[in-house]
Design a protein around this motif. Sequence first.
Motif, PDB file in Angstrom:
ATOM      1  N   CYS A   6     -32.845  31.501  20.436  1.00 15.18           N
ATOM      2  CA  CYS A   6     -33.550  32.683  20.917  1.00 15.18           C
ATOM      3  C   CYS A   6     -32.876  33.904  20.312  1.00 15.18           C
ATOM      4  CB  CYS A   6     -33.495  32.756  22.449  1.00 15.18           C
ATOM      5  SG  CYS A   6     -34.204  34.269  23.135  1.00 15.18           S
ATOM      6  N   THR A   7     -33.675  34.804  19.785  1.00  9.78           N
ATOM      7  CA  THR A   7     -33.161  36.061  19.268  1.00  9.78           C
ATOM      8  C   THR A   7     -33.649  37.177  20.177  1.00  9.78           C
ATOM      9  OG1 THR A   7     -33.182  35.235  17.002  1.00  9.78           O
ATOM     10  CG2 THR A   7     -33.103  37.624  17.295  1.00  9.78           C
ATOM     11  N   VAL A   8     -32.714  37.951  20.685  1.00 13.09           N
ATOM     12  CA  VAL A   8     -33.037  39.080  21.558  1.00 13.09           C
ATOM     13  C   VAL A   8     -32.778  40.353  20.763  1.00 13.09           C
ATOM     14  CG1 VAL A   8     -32.436  40.287  23.691  1.00 13.09           C
ATOM     15  CG2 VAL A   8     -32.400  37.780  23.624  1.00 13.09           C
ATOM     16  N   VAL A   9     -33.788  41.204  20.697  1.00 12.95           N
ATOM     17  CA  VAL A   9     -33.669  42.480  20.001  1.00 12.95           C
ATOM     18  C   VAL A   9     -33.906  43.574  21.030  1.00 12.95           C
ATOM     19  CG1 VAL A   9     -34.619  43.954  18.195  1.00 12.95           C
ATOM     20  CG2 VAL A   9     -34.486  41.477  17.843  1.00 12.95           C
ATOM     21  N   CYS A  10     -32.970  44.514  21.128  1.00 12.83           N
ATOM     22  CA  CYS A  10     -33.132  45.588  22.101  1.00 12.83           C
ATOM     23  C   CYS A  10     -32.778  46.924  21.479  1.00 12.83           C
ATOM     24  CB  CYS A  10     -32.311  45.333  23.356  1.00 12.83           C
ATOM     25  SG  CYS A  10     -30.746  44.529  23.138  1.00 12.83           S
ATOM     26  N   ASP A  11     -33.442  47.948  21.975  1.00 14.35           N
ATOM     27  CA  ASP A  11     -33.165  49.288  21.462  1.00 14.35           C
ATOM     28  C   ASP A  11     -32.312  50.076  22.430  1.00 14.35           C
ATOM     29  OD1 ASP A  11     -35.028  49.707  23.411  1.00 14.35           O
ATOM     30  OD2 ASP A  11     -36.447  50.788  22.164  1.00 14.35           O
ATOM     31  N   ALA A  12     -31.926  49.474  23.523  1.00 16.48           N
ATOM     32  CA  ALA A  12     -31.059  50.141  24.493  1.00 16.48           C
ATOM     33  C   ALA A  12     -30.273  49.079  25.258  1.00 16.48           C
ATOM     34  CB  ALA A  12     -31.881  50.966  25.473  1.00 16.48           C
ATOM     35  N   GLY A  13     -29.077  49.429  25.664  1.00 14.57           N
ATOM     36  CA  GLY A  13     -28.282  48.515  26.484  1.00 14.57           C
ATOM     37  C   GLY A  13     -27.843  47.259  25.774  1.00 14.57           C
ATOM     38  N   HIS A  14     -27.810  47.288  24.432  1.00 13.28           N
ATOM     39  CA  HIS A  14     -27.510  46.053  23.710  1.00 13.28           C
ATOM     40  C   HIS A  14     -26.126  45.499  24.013  1.00 13.28           C
ATOM     41  CE1 HIS A  14     -25.703  48.934  20.939  1.00 13.28           C
ATOM     42  NE2 HIS A  14     -24.993  47.938  20.484  1.00 13.28           N
ATOM     43  N   GLU A  15     -25.146  46.350  24.279  1.00 13.75           N
ATOM     44  CA  GLU A  15     -23.800  45.852  24.605  1.00 13.75           C
ATOM     45  C   GLU A  15     -23.813  45.063  25.910  1.00 13.75           C
ATOM     46  OE1 GLU A  15     -21.219  45.677  22.707  1.00 13.75           O
ATOM     47  OE2 GLU A  15     -22.248  46.767  21.117  1.00 13.75           O
ATOM     48  N   ARG A  16     -24.518  45.584  26.904  1.00 16.90           N
ATOM     49  CA  ARG A  16     -24.635  44.876  28.186  1.00 16.90           C
ATOM     50  C   ARG A  16     -25.411  43.571  28.006  1.00 16.90           C
ATOM     51  NH1 ARG A  16     -23.051  42.782  32.628  1.00 16.90           N
ATOM     52  NH2 ARG A  16     -24.500  42.828  34.340  1.00 16.90           N
ATOM     53  N   VAL A  17     -26.484  43.609  27.249  1.00 16.41           N
ATOM     54  CA  VAL A  17     -27.272  42.404  26.985  1.00 16.41           C
ATOM     55  C   VAL A  17     -26.402  41.380  26.260  1.00 16.41           C
ATOM     56  CG1 VAL A  17     -29.266  41.473  25.751  1.00 16.41           C
ATOM     57  CG2 VAL A  17     -29.461  43.655  26.955  1.00 16.41           C
ATOM     58  N   ARG A  18     -25.668  41.819  25.248  1.00 18.19           N
ATOM     59  CA  ARG A  18     -24.787  40.911  24.492  1.00 18.19           C
ATOM     60  C   ARG A  18     -23.739  40.293  25.415  1.00 18.19           C
ATOM     61  NH1 ARG A  18     -24.247  40.938  19.167  1.00 18.19           N
ATOM     62  NH2 ARG A  18     -24.929  43.085  18.972  1.00 18.19           N
ATOM     63  N   GLU A  19     -23.161  41.091  26.294  1.00 17.47           N
ATOM     64  CA  GLU A  19     -22.133  40.608  27.225  1.00 17.47           C
ATOM     65  C   GLU A  19     -22.698  39.534  28.172  1.00 17.47           C
ATOM     66  OE1 GLU A  19     -20.213  42.545  31.168  1.00 17.47           O
ATOM     67  OE2 GLU A  19     -20.024  43.757  29.347  1.00 17.47           O
ATOM     68  N   VAL A  20     -23.860  39.800  28.724  1.00 13.10           N
ATOM     69  CA  VAL A  20     -24.457  38.865  29.685  1.00 13.10           C
ATOM     70  C   VAL A  20     -24.907  37.566  29.002  1.00 13.10           C
ATOM     71  CG1 VAL A  20     -26.463  38.539  31.205  1.00 13.10           C
ATOM     72  CG2 VAL A  20     -25.121  40.645  31.339  1.00 13.10           C
ATOM     73  N   THR A  77     -29.606  40.840  33.952  1.00 14.11           N
ATOM     74  CA  THR A  77     -29.215  39.590  34.612  1.00 14.11           C
ATOM     75  C   THR A  77     -30.390  38.865  35.256  1.00 14.11           C
ATOM     76  OG1 THR A  77     -28.619  40.812  36.615  1.00 14.11           O
ATOM     77  CG2 THR A  77     -26.850  40.340  35.046  1.00 14.11           C
ATOM     78  N   GLU A  78     -31.355  39.607  35.785  1.00 13.26           N
ATOM     79  CA  GLU A  78     -32.452  38.983  36.517  1.00 13.26           C
ATOM     80  C   GLU A  78     -33.674  38.658  35.663  1.00 13.26           C
ATOM     81  OE1 GLU A  78     -33.271  41.561  39.824  1.00 13.26           O
ATOM     82  OE2 GLU A  78     -31.185  41.482  40.511  1.00 13.26           O
ATOM     83  N   VAL A  79     -33.807  39.299  34.518  1.00 16.68           N
ATOM     84  CA  VAL A  79     -34.971  39.072  33.665  1.00 16.68           C
ATOM     85  C   VAL A  79     -34.556  38.514  32.301  1.00 16.68           C
ATOM     86  CG1 VAL A  79     -36.947  40.155  32.517  1.00 16.68           C
ATOM     87  CG2 VAL A  79     -36.336  40.831  34.849  1.00 16.68           C
ATOM     88  N   ALA A  80     -33.722  39.250  31.583  1.00 12.11           N
ATOM     89  CA  ALA A  80     -33.372  38.848  30.213  1.00 12.11           C
ATOM     90  C   ALA A  80     -32.634  37.512  30.164  1.00 12.11           C
ATOM     91  CB  ALA A  80     -32.540  39.933  29.535  1.00 12.11           C
TER      92      ALA A  80
END
Length: 161
Positions: free
Chosen positions: A29-43, A12-15
């Motif tokens: 913008c394309t965000v690629v993550c190797d962890a926490g992707h569900e939380r990132v997708r939700e936010v 929430t504070e950075v991504a």
Amino acid sequence: MAPSALPPSYVTEVARPLAREAARRTGSCTVVCDAGHERVREVLAPYAEVRVHRAADVDVDALHAAAGAFLASPTLTAVSLAQTRRAPLAFLPPLGPHQDDLARRVRRATPIPTADPAEGIAEDPAGPAPWAGVDPAADDLRGAQRIARAVRQLVLAPTGF
């Protein structure tokens, strides 16, 4: 984004602010993550111009080649990929002491800016790539000399994680 334990506040504070800023500047913008992707997708779900993918599900090389700017966690993989492509790079704020240490050591060799969620990107990552000082484009080394120089630079790159 890495490592495997992604703090919820980081999302929430950075991504979120950096993804919004990237989408505002470029239209997507394309965000690629190797962890926490569900939380990132939700936010990031409210922002239609932001796409979120798991690193295991995408061709990172193809995404990187198509990117106008590359913001990444301070990892040796990100540095190597950006240098190989001679692409602009800005670091995301480090996730922990290992990434912080690596970012400091990389910056001894080349000036990589940091993306600050409060201020945006300190320098324009679409500007000149930071590799010019390490491996100048004007350098006319050919063949084996160029490979030897790249190997020497890679060997001298920081390896701490």
